[in-house]
Design an enzyme around this catalytic site. Structure first.
Site, PDB file in Angstrom:
ATOM      1  CE  LYS A  52      -3.915  -2.396   1.846  1.00 39.98           C
ATOM      2  NZ  LYS A  52      -4.555  -2.783   3.097  1.00 39.98           N
ATOM      3  CD  GLN A  96      -3.680  -4.730   6.224  1.00 40.21           C
ATOM      4  OE1 GLN A  96      -3.797  -3.523   5.823  1.00 40.21           O
ATOM      5  NE2 GLN A  96      -4.009  -5.876   5.632  1.00 40.21           N
ATOM      6  CG  ASP A 119      -9.765  -0.703   4.368  1.00 37.92           C
ATOM      7  OD1 ASP A 119      -9.169  -0.960   3.180  1.00 37.92           O
ATOM      8  OD2 ASP A 119      -9.035  -0.950   5.468  1.00 37.92           O
TER       9      ASP A 119
END
Ligand code: GUN
Length: 292
Positions: A52, A96, A119
Site C-alpha cells: 500500500k 490493517q 477501506d
C-alpha cells in the site's frame, strides 16, 4: 483463453491517479494523504501494508504507517483513531486486519469516521453501497468490477456466481454486481450450499472467494466462462526463498483452458484491491463522496 492482467491494469490506473494528483498539486493543493495503522508483526499484514505504501508512492500520495505492538490496548487504538479522525492533514486511514484477539475489530471499524473510511468497512459505507449511494466502495469488489469493465466483459443479464459470503468480498460484491448499470443476475454460494457444482456450472462469471487453495476444479466451470480468483492463501513451498507461495482458490492449470477470461494468482485481483484503496483515498482528498 485470455489472462486478465491485474498487475498491468493496476499500473495503468495508478498512472491515471498520479496525473490527477499532479494537477492538484500544480494548483497549490496538497497531495492526498493515507495513513495505515499496523498492529503486531503478521507476515501477510506487513506485506499488504508495504504494498500500500508503494502504491501511494506510485500515485504521488503521502503515506504514513503507524505501528503498534500486538499488546496495544483497545483503548489506545481507539484513541489513536480519534486523533486521525480529527487530523485535517489525513484524508483517509485504514487499520490493517486481522487485529489481535483481545481487540474488537467491529468496534475499531465503527470508530473510524465514515468520511475517512477508505477501506469502506464502516456500516455507513457498506449500507450506502448496498443502496447504490455515493460511498467508499469495498476495495476487492470494486477492483473486480473495474477489471470486468476494462476487459469489456459483458455483465448485463449474465449469471454471476460468487463462492464465499464474507463481509469484505462475497456480500459487497453481490450487491455491486446486481446494481443498475452492471445488471448481473447474482447467486452467492457458501459452505451450506447443496450441489454447488450444478450452480457454478451455470456461471458466466464465476468468482471464487472462499480461501481454499485449488477448490474450483474444471468440472465446476462452464465452457467459455470468466473466472475471477480472489484466493491468496500462503502455502508452504521449500523451493521459494520466502518458504511459501500464494495459492488461489482455482485449480488454474485445469480450469484456464475452459475459460474465455481468467485472473492469475498472484497478479490478478490482488493489485486491483490496492488500487481501489488509492481511488477511495483520492476521492476522500477531493471530498467527492462526503462534501465538506
Ligand atoms: N486485511 C486483509 N485485507 C484487508 C483490507 O482490504 N483492509 C484492511 N484494513 N485489512 C485487510
Amino acid at each position: 483463453m485470455e489472462l486478465i492482467d491485474g498487475k498491468a491494469t493496476s499500473a495503468q490506473i495508478k498512472a491515471e491517479i498520479a496525473e490527477t494528483v499532479a494537477r492538484m498539486t500544480a494548483e497549490g493543493r496538497r497531495a492526498p494523504h493515507l495513513v495505515a495503522i499496523l498492529v503486531g508483526h503478521d507476515g501477510g499484514s506487513e506485506t499488504y501494508v508495504a504494498n500500500k505504501v508503494k502504491a501511494c508512492e506510485a500515485c504521488g500520495f503521502r503515506s504514513t504507517v503507524i505501528r503498534r505492538e500486538a499488546d496495544v490496548t483497545e483503548a489506545e487504538l481507539l484513541s489513536l483513531i480519534d486523533n486521525l479522525n480529527n487530523d485535517a492533514e489525513v484524508d483517509g486511514f485504514i487499520v490493517q486486519l486481522p487485529l489481535p484477539r483481545h481487540i474488537d475489530e467491529q468496534r475499531v471499524t465503527e470508530a473510524i469516521r465514515p468520511e475517512k473510511d477508505v477501506d469502506g468497512f464502516h456500516p455507513v459505507n457498506v449500507g450506502r453501497q448496498s443502496l447504490g449511494l455515493p460511498c467508499f466502495r469495498s476495495a476487492t469488489p470494486a477492483g473486480i468490477v473495474e477489471l470486468l469493465k476494462r476487459y469489456n466483459i459483458p455483465t448485463r443479464g449474465k449469471r454471476c456466481v460468487i463462492i464465499g459470503r464474507s463481509n469484505i468480498v462475497g456480500k459487497p460484491l453481490a450487491s455491486l454486481m446486481m446494481q443498475r448499470g452492471i445488471d448481473a443476475t447474482v447467486n452467492v454460494c457458501h459452505s451450506a450450499t447443496e450441489d454447488l457444482a450444478s450452480i457454478t456450472r451455470e456461471a458466466d462469471i464465476l468468482v471464487a472467494a472462499l480461501g481454499k487453495p485449488g477448490f474450483v476444479t474444471a468440472d465446476m466451470v462452464k465452457e467459455g466462462a470468466t473466472v475471477i480468483d480472489v484466493g491468496t492463501t500462503r502455502v508452504p513451498d521449500a523451493t521459494r526463498k520466502s518458504g511459501f507461495r500464494l495459492s488461489g482458490d482455482v485449480d488454474f492449470e485445469n480450469v484456464a483452458p475452459k475459460c474465455s477470461y481468467i485472473t492469475p494468482v498472484p497478479g490478478g485481483v490482488g493489485p486491483m484491491t490496492i488500487v481501489s484503496l488509492m481511488q477511495n483515498t483520492l476521492r476522500a482528498a477531493m471530498h467527492e463522496i462526503y462534501p465538506e
